[in-house]
Motif scaffolding. Structure first.
Motif, PDB file in Angstrom:
ATOM      1  N   GLU A 142       0.832  -1.206   0.000  1.00  0.00           N
ATOM      2  CA  GLU A 142       0.000   0.000   0.000  1.00  0.00           C
ATOM      3  C   GLU A 142       0.867   1.255   0.000  1.00  0.00           C
ATOM      4  O   GLU A 142       0.583   2.229  -0.714  1.00  0.00           O
ATOM      5  CB  GLU A 142      -0.930  -0.001   1.220  1.00  0.00           C
ATOM      6  N   ALA A 145       2.347   1.804  -3.446  1.00  0.00           N
ATOM      7  CA  ALA A 145       1.323   2.294  -4.373  1.00  0.00           C
ATOM      8  C   ALA A 145       1.074   3.781  -4.167  1.00  0.00           C
ATOM      9  O   ALA A 145       0.979   4.556  -5.131  1.00  0.00           O
ATOM     10  CB  ALA A 145       0.028   1.500  -4.183  1.00  0.00           C
ATOM     11  N   GLN A 146       0.984   4.211  -2.913  1.00  0.00           N
ATOM     12  CA  GLN A 146       0.759   5.628  -2.633  1.00  0.00           C
ATOM     13  C   GLN A 146       1.962   6.468  -3.056  1.00  0.00           C
ATOM     14  O   GLN A 146       1.812   7.586  -3.548  1.00  0.00           O
ATOM     15  CB  GLN A 146       0.461   5.820  -1.150  1.00  0.00           C
ATOM     16  N   ARG A 204      -1.717  -4.842  -6.225  1.00  0.00           N
ATOM     17  CA  ARG A 204      -2.099  -3.628  -5.492  1.00  0.00           C
ATOM     18  C   ARG A 204      -1.739  -2.384  -6.292  1.00  0.00           C
ATOM     19  O   ARG A 204      -2.495  -1.403  -6.330  1.00  0.00           O
ATOM     20  CB  ARG A 204      -1.394  -3.602  -4.127  1.00  0.00           C
ATOM     21  N   ALA A 208      -4.586   0.273  -7.581  1.00  0.00           N
ATOM     22  CA  ALA A 208      -4.532   1.673  -7.152  1.00  0.00           C
ATOM     23  C   ALA A 208      -4.345   2.630  -8.318  1.00  0.00           C
ATOM     24  O   ALA A 208      -4.274   3.841  -8.124  1.00  0.00           O
ATOM     25  CB  ALA A 208      -3.389   1.857  -6.147  1.00  0.00           C
TER      26      ALA A 208
END
Length: 339
Positions: A142, A145-146, A204, A208
């Motif tokens: 996560e 991805a951000q 992921r 995203a």
């Protein structure tokens, strides 16, 4: 018929010194085909491979203990510092890369090296707990991805690549990671679980809207080439001196399947040796396995020539010489393969 794409060169990640702005300028100047964001571990634990990776963990606080980084109920001062250092580094990267259009590589400590290096709140490695391993992998995925989404907003003309540094991956698979006490070794992790963690990361990123090539760098022996390829990563990078015949057979299959392969052909384990690195020698180390496998110019566009590992053990001049040597070696390899 068009000419084959040339072999490219790049660095791995770590760099000597503490001046990030200068390091970024050098990476863009000396690796024009694939520049990268350097990692400067001499700035302290918050800026090293594990510290930088903890800065990306999503909703997973950690602190730094004498034994190393540890999952915690709340983020410690060093974890907050790691996040601040990463933000500053990204700001400086954005400033230096204004107007640039092309690929840029980011290096991040991989999920299995983190699991083998970090501790649980009540002791021993994250590697010992399947649930903790899963939570760590999901948090890192996560966070990456951000990060990619943030960088795309900052620099929309850049094509981002993510490099996962996994020096401990073979030890994780072989049951070679020592417990915190040092008296025993952790059980080997099943290959489907290891593969699944990489697959979930790739998924992921796609979910995203941050789909980007994922490369795995491992400078240890027994790199699980086939496992990584089947997990969906775009490429892998290995130390040519540590690869055996079985590994090279898997590399050949991976190249034929379209996988990007980084050939770590410049030794980094002894720091800077007297004299400038010999580009011809680096090229020969890269060419030797390619010739043994009968590979020709059709694979050149899927090859990188790199140092075997990071350059933090070099001085500044030696590190620059190393990047220049791998760049010249990549040109030699392209010419040799085309003959």
């Amino acid at each position: 018929m068009s000419d084959p794409a040339p072999v490219r060169s790049t660095g791995i990640g770590s760099w000597p010194g503490t001046d990030l702005t200068e390091a970024v300028k050098i990476a863009f100047a000396e690796c024009p085909d694939l520049p990268y964001l350097p990692e400067l571990p001499q700035r302290g634990p918050a800026a090293g491979m594990i510290g930088r990776a903890t800065a990306l963990l999503h909703e997973l606080p950690v602190d730094l203990q004498p034994a190393g980084w540890r999952l915690s109920d709340s983020s410690g001062r060093e974890h907050r510092q790691a996040r601040a250092v990463l933000r500053s580094d990204l700001d400086q990267l954005e400033e230096q890369a204004q107007g640039y259009a092309g690929p840029v590589k980011l290096s991040v400590g991989g999920p299995w090296t983190l699991a083998a290096s970090m501790e649980r709140p009540r002791g021993d490695r994250v590697l010992a707990d399947r649930g903790a391993r899963r939570e760590l992998g999901q948090s890192l995925a996560e966070g990456i991805a951000q990060l990619v989404l943030d960088l795309r907003r900052r620099l929309p003309e850049v094509e981002w690549l993510v490099q996962l540094d996994e020096p401990l991956l073979p030890a994780v698979l072989a049951g070679g990671v020592r417990t915190a006490s040092g008296l025993h070794r952790h059980r080997a992790v099943d290959r489907p679980e290891v593969s699944g963690t990489y697959g979930q990361l790739v998924e992921r990123l796609e979910a995203a809207g941050a789909a980007t090539p994922v490369l795995v760098h491992c400078c240890a022996a027994d790199v699980p080439v086939e496992l990584l390829r089947r997990a969906g990563v775009t490429g892998l990078m290995l130390d040519v001196d540590r690869a055996d015949s079985r590994t090279w057979d898997q590399v050949a299959e991976a190249l034929e399947a379209g996988t990007l392969i980084g050939l770590g052909a410049l030794r980094t384990d002894r720091g800077r040796e007297p004299g400038r690195p010999n580009a011809r020698g680096v090229a020969d180390r890269a060419l030797r396995p390619l010739r043994a496998l009968g590979l020709g110019p059709d694979v050149s566009g899927r090859l990188l020539v790199t140092p075997a590992c990071g350059l933090a053990g070099f001085d500044r001049a030696g590190a620059i010489d190393a990047l220049r040597a791998v760049r010249e070696a990549a040109e030699i390899v392209s010419e040799e393969l085309a003959r």
